[in-house]
Design a protein around this motif. Structure first.
Motif, PDB file in Angstrom:
ATOM      1  N   SER A   1       0.826  -1.211   0.000  1.00  0.00           N
ATOM      2  CA  SER A   1       0.000   0.000   0.000  1.00  0.00           C
ATOM      3  C   SER A   1       0.861   1.263   0.000  1.00  0.00           C
ATOM      4  O   SER A   1       0.585   2.220  -0.729  1.00  0.00           O
ATOM      5  CB  SER A   1      -0.919  -0.012   1.226  1.00  0.00           C
ATOM      6  OG  SER A   1      -0.152  -0.061   2.425  1.00  0.00           O
ATOM      7  N   GLU A   2       1.936   1.262   0.803  1.00  0.00           N
ATOM      8  CA  GLU A   2       2.833   2.419   0.830  1.00  0.00           C
ATOM      9  C   GLU A   2       3.560   2.571  -0.503  1.00  0.00           C
ATOM     10  O   GLU A   2       3.758   3.686  -0.992  1.00  0.00           O
ATOM     11  CB  GLU A   2       3.842   2.269   1.970  1.00  0.00           C
ATOM     12  CG  GLU A   2       3.207   2.274   3.347  1.00  0.00           C
ATOM     13  CD  GLU A   2       4.240   2.068   4.438  1.00  0.00           C
ATOM     14  OE1 GLU A   2       5.432   1.865   4.081  1.00  0.00           O
ATOM     15  OE2 GLU A   2       3.868   2.108   5.621  1.00  0.00           O
TER      16      GLU A   2
ATOM     17  N   GLU B   1       2.444   1.612  -3.455  1.00  0.00           N
ATOM     18  CA  GLU B   1       1.500   2.101  -4.462  1.00  0.00           C
ATOM     19  C   GLU B   1       1.251   3.597  -4.325  1.00  0.00           C
ATOM     20  O   GLU B   1       1.171   4.327  -5.321  1.00  0.00           O
ATOM     21  CB  GLU B   1       0.173   1.340  -4.337  1.00  0.00           C
ATOM     22  CG  GLU B   1       0.248  -0.095  -4.853  1.00  0.00           C
ATOM     23  CD  GLU B   1      -1.063  -0.831  -4.668  1.00  0.00           C
ATOM     24  OE1 GLU B   1      -1.151  -1.994  -5.121  1.00  0.00           O
ATOM     25  OE2 GLU B   1      -1.992  -0.234  -4.073  1.00  0.00           O
ATOM     26  N   LYS B   2       1.127   4.093  -3.092  1.00  0.00           N
ATOM     27  CA  LYS B   2       0.911   5.524  -2.880  1.00  0.00           C
ATOM     28  C   LYS B   2       2.092   6.351  -3.393  1.00  0.00           C
ATOM     29  O   LYS B   2       1.917   7.367  -4.070  1.00  0.00           O
ATOM     30  CB  LYS B   2       0.692   5.801  -1.396  1.00  0.00           C
ATOM     31  CG  LYS B   2      -0.648   5.328  -0.876  1.00  0.00           C
ATOM     32  CD  LYS B   2      -0.799   5.655   0.596  1.00  0.00           C
ATOM     33  CE  LYS B   2      -2.139   5.169   1.133  1.00  0.00           C
ATOM     34  NZ  LYS B   2      -2.285   5.468   2.592  1.00  0.00           N
ATOM     35  N   SER B   3       3.304   5.900  -3.060  1.00  0.00           N
ATOM     36  CA  SER B   3       4.487   6.642  -3.508  1.00  0.00           C
ATOM     37  C   SER B   3       4.622   6.619  -5.027  1.00  0.00           C
ATOM     38  O   SER B   3       4.973   7.625  -5.656  1.00  0.00           O
ATOM     39  CB  SER B   3       5.751   6.056  -2.856  1.00  0.00           C
ATOM     40  OG  SER B   3       5.943   4.713  -3.262  1.00  0.00           O
ATOM     41  N   GLN B   4       4.293   5.483  -5.629  1.00  0.00           N
ATOM     42  CA  GLN B   4       4.368   5.393  -7.097  1.00  0.00           C
ATOM     43  C   GLN B   4       3.300   6.252  -7.776  1.00  0.00           C
ATOM     44  O   GLN B   4       3.556   6.862  -8.821  1.00  0.00           O
ATOM     45  CB  GLN B   4       4.244   3.942  -7.540  1.00  0.00           C
ATOM     46  CG  GLN B   4       5.472   3.098  -7.269  1.00  0.00           C
ATOM     47  CD  GLN B   4       5.347   1.682  -7.777  1.00  0.00           C
ATOM     48  OE1 GLN B   4       4.253   1.270  -8.197  1.00  0.00           O
ATOM     49  NE2 GLN B   4       6.440   0.930  -7.739  1.00  0.00           N
ATOM     50  N   GLU B   5       2.109   6.323  -7.180  1.00  0.00           N
ATOM     51  CA  GLU B   5       1.068   7.184  -7.751  1.00  0.00           C
ATOM     52  C   GLU B   5       1.488   8.662  -7.721  1.00  0.00           C
ATOM     53  O   GLU B   5       1.292   9.398  -8.696  1.00  0.00           O
ATOM     54  CB  GLU B   5      -0.237   6.989  -6.973  1.00  0.00           C
ATOM     55  CG  GLU B   5      -0.943   5.673  -7.289  1.00  0.00           C
ATOM     56  CD  GLU B   5      -2.210   5.505  -6.473  1.00  0.00           C
ATOM     57  OE1 GLU B   5      -2.509   6.431  -5.668  1.00  0.00           O
ATOM     58  OE2 GLU B   5      -2.886   4.472  -6.627  1.00  0.00           O
ATOM     59  N   GLU B   6       2.064   9.095  -6.609  1.00  0.00           N
ATOM     60  CA  GLU B   6       2.541  10.477  -6.519  1.00  0.00           C
ATOM     61  C   GLU B   6       3.664  10.736  -7.518  1.00  0.00           C
ATOM     62  O   GLU B   6       3.733  11.810  -8.125  1.00  0.00           O
ATOM     63  CB  GLU B   6       3.019  10.763  -5.101  1.00  0.00           C
ATOM     64  CG  GLU B   6       1.903  10.755  -4.062  1.00  0.00           C
ATOM     65  CD  GLU B   6       2.431  10.992  -2.663  1.00  0.00           C
ATOM     66  OE1 GLU B   6       3.671  11.111  -2.509  1.00  0.00           O
ATOM     67  OE2 GLU B   6       1.605  11.058  -1.737  1.00  0.00           O
TER      68      GLU B   6
END
Length: 319
Positions: free
Chosen positions: A238-239, A241-246
């Motif tokens: 989850s962490e 995925e969030k960093s990759q989305e940003e």
């Protein structure tokens, strides 16, 4: 005014002479990457207290001292002072090193000043004089682990000014031996706190040099990391995925900016394309989209590769 001009002319006509017995005290302390890494790790582990240890190496000649390795000693330290509590430990440790083929001698000692610069206090000067009683060319190295940041090491080497050193070099007892060195202009300017605590009167500074390759520099850049196995700890999906989305959002913004810059260059007349200075002036203060795109994409690829590799290593180790 005439007397002043005559004196200037007379000084210009004089030929520069140098004494044959000119003492050269341009000693250099060469610290290896292993010794530097151990000193920094030891000093950083003791924050906010001071730590100390011994330096192993050799006296190559009258102007060169090589520090090859260091080791810590049993000590009692506070935030401002440190002292050894077990003098027998040094002898036992040296005997054990000789059994494994390490025949280096003690060339001095090191200690840390966490956050308040590199200089010697009155207690440090007394400790250094006790080392110089054993060997006249012993060196005291002071390292500041807090002010040492990536790419820069706050470290300096000192030796006390006392009669034990003066019989080696024919200098006046009140003179600083470094005043006759051949590379005085290349030395760093002394800080005010070191001058207040006796730099130039009680002790003097020595040149410090580091000999290391590219791999050793990368190793020192990783000094802030706790340990090597911390890199094997996997992040949560989850962490990640969030960093990759940003990261992808930032990449899309930079792509639009970069496309606008390309369109502006295409629309310019041929005369303006030749003037490079105008382009540099216009880009000054703006985002360098190309450079940031390269950095973001490389970081994204490295993070994804490291994550997949750690996952493979962890699955293999569990099996």
């Amino acid at each position: 005014m005439e007397r002043l001009l005559r004196s200037l002319i007379m000084n210009q006509n004089k030929q520069a002479t140098d004494k044959i017995d000119h003492p050269d005290t341009s000693e250099t302390v060469n610290i290896s990457s292993l010794a530097l890494l151990k000193m920094l790790r030891h000093a950083r582990s003791g924050i906010p207290l001071e730590v100390m240890g011994l330096m192993l190496g050799e006296f190559v000649d009258d102007y060169t001292i090589n520090v090859l390795d260091v080791f810590a000693m049993p000590q009692s330290g506070t935030s401002v002072t440190v002292e050894s509590v077990d003098p027998v430990y040094q002898t036992k440790h040296m005997d054990l090193l000789k059994l494994v083929g390490r025949t280096e001698n003690v060339v001095g000692w090191y200690h840390s000043h966490p956050g308040f610069g590199c200089w010697l206090s009155s207690v440090d000067v007394n400790t250094q004089q006790s080392f110089e009683a054993l060997h006249q060319r012993a060196v005291a190295v002071v390292v500041d682990p807090i002010q040492s940041v990536k790419g820069k090491v706050m470290l300096d080497a000192f030796r006390s000014v006392n009669p034990l050193n003066l019989h080696i070099r024919p200098l006046a007892p009140t003179a600083e031996p470094r005043q006759t060195t051949s590379n005085l202009g290349h030395l760093q300017k002394a800080s005010l706190i070191s001058v207040v605590h006796g730099l130039g009167t009680k002790y003097y500074s020595l040149n410090v040099a580091y000999k290391m390759g590219s791999n050793e520099q990368k190793m020192l850049m990783c000094l802030n990391k706790k340990s090597w196995y911390d890199q094997l700890n996997m992040k949560k999906y989850s962490e990640l995925e969030k960093s990759q989305e940003e990261t992808f959002k930032n990449i899309n913004k930079l792509i639009t900016v970069f496309n606008k810059e390309i369109d502006e260059v295409k629309e310019k007349p041929s005369t303006e394309k030749k003037i490079k200075n105008l382009d540099e002036v216009k880009k000054f203060g703006k985002i360098n989209a190309k450079q940031q795109l390269q950095q973001l994409t490389s970081n994204l690829l490295n993070d994804s590769l490291c994550h997949h590799l750690t996952a493979m290593i962890n699955t293999k180790s569990m099996n």
